[in-house]
Design an enzyme around this catalytic site. Structure first.
Site, PDB file in Angstrom:
ATOM      1  N   LYS A 119     -20.193  -2.354 -47.292  1.00  9.94           N
ATOM      2  CA  LYS A 119     -19.147  -3.281 -47.746  1.00  9.94           C
ATOM      3  C   LYS A 119     -18.118  -2.495 -48.526  1.00  9.94           C
ATOM      4  O   LYS A 119     -18.417  -1.431 -49.075  1.00  9.94           O
ATOM      5  CB  LYS A 119     -19.755  -4.353 -48.652  1.00  9.94           C
ATOM      6  CG  LYS A 119     -18.956  -5.642 -48.701  1.00  9.94           C
ATOM      7  CD  LYS A 119     -19.347  -6.592 -47.582  1.00  9.94           C
ATOM      8  CE  LYS A 119     -18.578  -7.884 -47.670  1.00  9.94           C
ATOM      9  NZ  LYS A 119     -19.136  -8.874 -46.720  1.00  9.94           N
TER      10      LYS A 119
HETATM   11  P1  NAD Z   1     -11.144 -16.280 -47.495  1.00 12.49           P
HETATM   12  O1  NAD Z   1     -10.419 -15.393 -48.427  1.00 12.49           O
HETATM   13  O2  NAD Z   1     -10.545 -16.546 -46.154  1.00 12.49           O
HETATM   14  O3  NAD Z   1     -11.397 -17.697 -48.205  1.00 12.49           O
HETATM   15  C1  NAD Z   1     -12.024 -17.818 -49.443  1.00 12.49           C
HETATM   16  C2  NAD Z   1     -11.966 -19.279 -49.870  1.00 12.49           C
HETATM   17  O4  NAD Z   1     -12.696 -19.427 -51.094  1.00 12.49           O
HETATM   18  C3  NAD Z   1     -10.551 -19.784 -50.141  1.00 12.49           C
HETATM   19  O5  NAD Z   1     -10.412 -21.082 -49.595  1.00 12.49           O
HETATM   20  C4  NAD Z   1     -10.490 -19.824 -51.662  1.00 12.49           C
HETATM   21  O6  NAD Z   1      -9.582 -20.810 -52.155  1.00 12.49           O
HETATM   22  C5  NAD Z   1     -11.922 -20.203 -51.988  1.00 12.49           C
HETATM   23  N1  NAD Z   1     -12.270 -19.902 -53.372  1.00 12.49           N
HETATM   24  C6  NAD Z   1     -12.107 -18.738 -54.033  1.00 12.49           C
HETATM   25  N2  NAD Z   1     -12.533 -18.859 -55.310  1.00 12.49           N
HETATM   26  C7  NAD Z   1     -12.961 -20.129 -55.440  1.00 12.49           C
HETATM   27  C8  NAD Z   1     -13.506 -20.887 -56.519  1.00 12.49           C
HETATM   28  N3  NAD Z   1     -13.701 -20.335 -57.723  1.00 12.49           N
HETATM   29  N4  NAD Z   1     -13.850 -22.177 -56.303  1.00 12.49           N
HETATM   30  C9  NAD Z   1     -13.667 -22.731 -55.096  1.00 12.49           C
HETATM   31  N5  NAD Z   1     -13.154 -22.083 -54.036  1.00 12.49           N
HETATM   32  C10 NAD Z   1     -12.811 -20.800 -54.218  1.00 12.49           C
HETATM   33  O7  NAD Z   1     -12.624 -15.689 -47.373  1.00 12.49           O
HETATM   34  P2  NAD Z   1     -13.680 -15.913 -46.192  1.00 12.49           P
HETATM   35  O8  NAD Z   1     -13.527 -14.799 -45.238  1.00 12.49           O
HETATM   36  O9  NAD Z   1     -13.627 -17.325 -45.725  1.00 12.49           O
HETATM   37  O10 NAD Z   1     -15.042 -15.659 -46.980  1.00 12.49           O
HETATM   38  C11 NAD Z   1     -15.696 -16.694 -47.725  1.00 12.49           C
HETATM   39  C12 NAD Z   1     -17.145 -16.302 -47.949  1.00 12.49           C
HETATM   40  O11 NAD Z   1     -17.792 -16.103 -46.692  1.00 12.49           O
HETATM   41  C13 NAD Z   1     -17.354 -14.994 -48.724  1.00 12.49           C
HETATM   42  O12 NAD Z   1     -18.544 -15.087 -49.459  1.00 12.49           O
HETATM   43  C14 NAD Z   1     -17.533 -13.975 -47.611  1.00 12.49           C
HETATM   44  O13 NAD Z   1     -18.225 -12.824 -48.050  1.00 12.49           O
HETATM   45  C15 NAD Z   1     -18.344 -14.796 -46.641  1.00 12.49           C
HETATM   46  N6  NAD Z   1     -18.330 -14.313 -45.250  1.00 12.49           N
HETATM   47  C16 NAD Z   1     -17.150 -14.124 -44.590  1.00 12.49           C
HETATM   48  C17 NAD Z   1     -17.178 -13.698 -43.271  1.00 12.49           C
HETATM   49  C18 NAD Z   1     -15.924 -13.537 -42.449  1.00 12.49           C
HETATM   50  O14 NAD Z   1     -16.043 -13.275 -41.247  1.00 12.49           O
HETATM   51  N7  NAD Z   1     -14.746 -13.700 -43.004  1.00 12.49           N
HETATM   52  C19 NAD Z   1     -18.402 -13.436 -42.646  1.00 12.49           C
HETATM   53  C20 NAD Z   1     -19.593 -13.653 -43.346  1.00 12.49           C
HETATM   54  C21 NAD Z   1     -19.525 -14.100 -44.653  1.00 12.49           C
END
Ligand code: NAD
Length: 429
Positions: A119
């Site tokens: 990561k």
């Molecule tokens: P992103 O940046 O697209 O979205 C993040 C979201 O979280 C946003 O809507 C933001 O407003 C919200 N957020 C941030 N802080 C917050 C808070 N304090 N309270 C409420 N909402 C809050 O990110 P993403 O890619 O959707 O990733 C989200 C999660 O999923 C992370 O934990 C990431 O590690 C995990 N993840 C992502 C992927 C991927 O393919 N993008 C794959 C596996 C896991």
């Protein structure tokens, strides 16, 4: 193992609450359940293999210079090249990236992908930078961590705060150094430049697939089910849209700008249009605004945390009004919240299986890049559903046979595979 042989990384600050401590607690829970012959290797799960901290200096549009702290952590490479996302967020820290890398090690093994866990991250608020500044930041960071990257060494992908454009800049920066286009050095690229159809929605699609599998085993039909989702980014938005497409009702949503609810089910496309135009979920058409804690008390069948780690605390777990938690985010549930939920009979479907759809389609992208033969979206989605369905079935079987929580069952499968690879490869030198 004798604790005198247990290294205590100075940079991990043992006992400090946070994502790394959560991961270590999860390893402690699985340790007694692993095959006896593998116990001697378990320390390898508690240590990141490599942590690189880099200074990322850039020239701002104003002409001033700014410095940002960046990281790339390779937690374990026993099963293959490092694979894991890249996070741009002001609170990113070394120990957080260590935990996220470790969860990738376990996840890639649970889904049986030929990868280790890695990561990366930069301590930056990407929205504060112009597009040109973001490009300079990304290219300089890619160059600084270039000593670790490569299609057969370490392959980043998008995570919080990064997207396909960021991946395209990394691919281009790396390729410049190699003197030829190297598509397979990152995944989550634009479809026009070596990306895969279906990658954008893959994590959300996987969340919905796994939720459907778990719900089926609890006799809970997805059509008509009430779903609440925290996070409306890449994972949360796609999950909300696909849940709704399959007949579920999205009764509450929360992101960093606010929380909204609608008993009769939110119109996900209208909410997205409103959020894009207004910059906030608040005031979405037909929705009622909620305060942060009321969101966690929403009466629903499925709660999907899809934002950041550590969000589902023991306190919030005591008030959840759902049948099941499906972890779209990495590490959203603290170990003491896990205990509360188990006592309350709420099923937790862990991140290492629930959100593995993203890395699974990243794997398809990497394979397509190597072969220069690109699949149809229907083929991508069918293979995603098959691989995730098989992985979930195996986790469920261990859960039932050994009477252990789904998270521990997934860790039994994942950690066993990692340690088996470690054992057969042997210790160098
Ligand atoms: P992103 O940046 O697209 O979205 C993040 C979201 O979280 C946003 O809507 C933001 O407003 C919200 N957020 C941030 N802080 C917050 C808070 N304090 N309270 C409420 N909402 C809050 O990110 P993403 O890619 O959707 O990733 C989200 C999660 O999923 C992370 O934990 C990431 O590690 C995990 N993840 C992502 C992927 C991927 O393919 N993008 C794959 C596996 C896991």
């Amino acid at each position: 193992m004798d604790t005198k042989y247990r290294a205590q990384p100075s940079y991990a600050r043992p006992g400090e609450p946070g994502a790394w401590e959560t991961y270590l607690a999860q390893v402690e829970r699985v340790a007694p359940l692993l095959p006896k012959g593998l116990h001697r290797y378990i320390e390898t799960l508690r240590q990141p293999k490599r942590c690189l901290i880099v200074d990322v200096p850039i020239r701002l549009d104003s002409g001033e210079y700014a410095h940002f702290e960046g990281y790339r952590v390779q937690h374990n490479l026993s099963r293959g090249p490092g694979k894991g996302g890249l996070r741009y967020h002001p609170d990113v820290s070394l120990t957080e990236v260590m935990a996220l890398a470790a969860w990738m090690t376990v996840k890639n093994a649970v889904v049986n992908l030929p990868y280790g866990g890695a990561k990366g991250g930069i301590r930056v608020a990407p929205d504060d930078l112009s597009r040109a500044e973001l490009e300079r930041l990304t290219r300089r960071y890619a160059s600084e961590i270039g000593i670790l990257l490569g299609p057969d060494r370490d392959v980043p992908a998008p995570d919080v705060g990064t997207d396909e454009q960021v991946m395209a800049w990394i691919m281009d920066t790396y390729s410049m150094g190699q003197g030829g286009t190297v598509l397979g050095v990152v995944t989550g690229k634009p479809v026009s430049m070596g990306g895969s159809l279906g990658r954008h929605d893959a994590t959300g699609r996987g969340v919905v697939k796994i939720a459907r599998e778990a719900m089926g085993r609890l006799g809970l039909p997805l059509p008509g089910a009430r779903v609440a989702i925290q996070g409306f980014g890449n994972v949360g938005e796609a999950a909300a849209r696909l849940f709704a497409e399959q007949g579920a009702k999205i009764v509450a949503l929360q992101d960093h700008t606010g929380s909204i609810a609608d008993e009769s089910g939110l119109d996900v496309a209208a909410v997205k249009a409103h959020r894009d135009a207004a910059g906030s979920l608040r005031g979405a058409p037909g929705a009622q605004d909620l305060d942060t804690e009321s969101f966690w008390r929403t009466r629903c069948d499925v709660m999907v945390p899809a934002a950041l780690e550590g969000q589902l605390t023991a306190e919030r777990a005591r008030h959840l009004a759902c049948r099941m938690v499906v972890e779209g985010a990495n590490g959203p549930t603290t170990p003491d919240a896990d205990d509360v939920l188990r006592e309350r009979g709420i099923t937790v479907v862990p991140d290492v299986i629930a959100n593995a759809g993203g890395v699974t389609v990243s794997y398809f992208e990497w394979v397509q890049d190597f072969s220069s033969f690109f699949w149809s979206e229907a083929d991508v989605n069918a293979n995603l559903e098959r691989i995730m369905g098989e992985a979930f079935r195996a986790v469920w079987e261990v859960h039932v046979e050994r009477r252990i929580p789904l998270r521990t069952a997934a860790y039994v499968i994942g950690c066993t595979r990692v340690l088996e690879a470690h054992a057969v490869r042997g210790l160098y030198p």
